[in-house]
Design an enzyme around this catalytic site. Structure first.
Site, PDB file in Angstrom:
ATOM      1  N   GLU A   1       0.828  -1.205   0.000  1.00 63.78           N
ATOM      2  CA  GLU A   1       0.000   0.000   0.000  1.00 63.78           C
ATOM      3  C   GLU A   1       0.865   1.259   0.000  1.00 63.78           C
ATOM      4  O   GLU A   1       1.837   1.357   0.748  1.00 63.78           O
ATOM      5  CB  GLU A   1      -0.913   0.001   1.232  1.00 63.78           C
ATOM      6  CG  GLU A   1      -1.867   1.182   1.271  1.00 63.78           C
ATOM      7  CD  GLU A   1      -2.703   1.224   2.546  1.00 63.78           C
ATOM      8  OE1 GLU A   1      -3.736   1.920   2.551  1.00 63.78           O
ATOM      9  OE2 GLU A   1      -2.330   0.567   3.537  1.00 63.78           O
TER      10      GLU A   1
ATOM     11  N   CYS B   1      -5.824  -2.724   2.434  1.00 67.32           N
ATOM     12  CA  CYS B   1      -5.527  -2.618   3.860  1.00 67.32           C
ATOM     13  C   CYS B   1      -6.744  -2.747   4.771  1.00 67.32           C
ATOM     14  O   CYS B   1      -7.217  -3.853   4.995  1.00 67.32           O
ATOM     15  CB  CYS B   1      -4.756  -1.339   4.141  1.00 67.32           C
ATOM     16  SG  CYS B   1      -3.836  -1.421   5.709  1.00 67.32           S
TER      17      CYS B   1
ATOM     18  N   LYS C   1     -10.140   2.518  -2.166  1.00 71.42           N
ATOM     19  CA  LYS C   1     -10.312   1.964  -0.826  1.00 71.42           C
ATOM     20  C   LYS C   1     -11.620   2.412  -0.197  1.00 71.42           C
ATOM     21  O   LYS C   1     -11.915   3.601  -0.138  1.00 71.42           O
ATOM     22  CB  LYS C   1      -9.126   2.389   0.039  1.00 71.42           C
ATOM     23  CG  LYS C   1      -9.078   1.777   1.419  1.00 71.42           C
ATOM     24  CD  LYS C   1      -7.769   2.186   2.095  1.00 71.42           C
ATOM     25  CE  LYS C   1      -7.628   1.618   3.495  1.00 71.42           C
ATOM     26  NZ  LYS C   1      -6.323   1.986   4.091  1.00 71.42           N
TER      27      LYS C   1
END
Length: 284
Positions: A40, A150, A113
């Site tokens: 990431e 994540c 995300k």
């Protein structure tokens, strides 16, 4: 499919980080990797430890300089690359965005995300607007990739929706580490919980999981590495160390998912008519 992962310790020098990644990507391609997954926000330090408006200067458009840089590598090496970028969508509108680059250097697709944390040392809500593209796998020449990022790792709903949309594997670029003030036992519980929940996603969906974390100390936060690849029964195919950079190739058998899902037909037995309350924040 031969899958390359790069667990790297970053420095403040963005261009040097990118050049180091390029060297490692070439190495993995020469070792047979067809797909390479990066961690990431791999271009620089993990900047979300503080809230600083000047750090928005690091964001870039998509397409932009990084997609050109890594796209050229993908084309040169004839591989698919999963990148993770700080996207400047418009003035005052930024995302934490994974970009998948096809073998011809083009953008196969992006994922913004969805779940954005806000914890001490992880002030991501200050920087990132939640994604608005949903949970849609990205079709590539090496398969249909369920790319998440994540904090999405903790949500079984995200993994399930990717699986239901036909993802052939789940991929998580990530940046997570210890709170240095926690006890060693607590640090280990958190690291193992992080890995366990993702291996659970592999089991529940009958899919391989590829997770690539950063490593090393950044401004007092020790990132715990432990990048790993799990098979569709949650079995560990590879686990990286907690304190070293790694670039390696793991052979992932995508055909195995078919057999595992025949043994454990979880998708068949879902009681979808009984799940409507999942869209509630909480069932009071």
């Amino acid at each position: 499919m031969k899958t390359g992962i790069i667990q790297q310790h970053n420095t403040p020098d963005i261009e040097a980080n990118k050049q180091r990644l390029a060297e490692k990507i070439r190495k993995l391609a020469h070792e047979g990797a067809e797909l390479v997954v990066l961690q990431e926000l791999h271009n620089g330090l993990y900047f979300c430890q503080v809230e600083d408006v000047n750090l928005f200067d690091q964001a870039e458009p998509i397409p932009g300089p990084s997609t050109e840089f890594f796209g050229a590598l993908a084309k040169e090496l004839q591989i698919v690359i999963v990148t993770s970028l700080f996207e400047r969508r418009a003035a005052g509108l930024y995302h934490n965005t994974a970009v998948v680059l096809e073998k011809d250097g083009s953008i196969a697709g992006i994922y913004r995300k969805m779940h954005i944390p806000d914890d001490p040392g992880y002030y991501e809500k200050f920087y990132f607007t939640p994604g608005d593209l949903g949970f849609q796998p990205i079709q590539t020449s090496v398969g249909k990739l369920g790319v998440l990022v994540c904090w999405d790792q903790w949500y079984p709903e995200a993994a399930r929706l990717m699986a239901l949309a036909g993802a052939e594997m789940l991929i998580y670029p990530t940046a997570i580490g210890y709170d240095p003030h926690d006890t060693r036992d607590e640090q280990e519980r958190q690291r193992m919980a992080w890995q366990t929940v993702q291996r659970g996603h592999a089991v529940a969906n009958g899919l391989p999981v590829i997770t690539v974390n950063r490593v090393g100390d950044e401004d007092g936060v020790p990132f715990w590495g432990t990048s790993f690849v799990a098979g569709p029964q949650g079995e560990l195919l590879y686990e990286a160390p907690t304190d070293q950079e790694v670039e390696t190739v793991i052979d992932v058998d995508l055909k195995r998912s078919e057999q595992v899902r025949r043994w454990w037909p979880f998708l068949r037995d879902r009681r979808i008519e009984s799940y409507t309350n999942l869209t509630s924040r909480f069932i009071d």
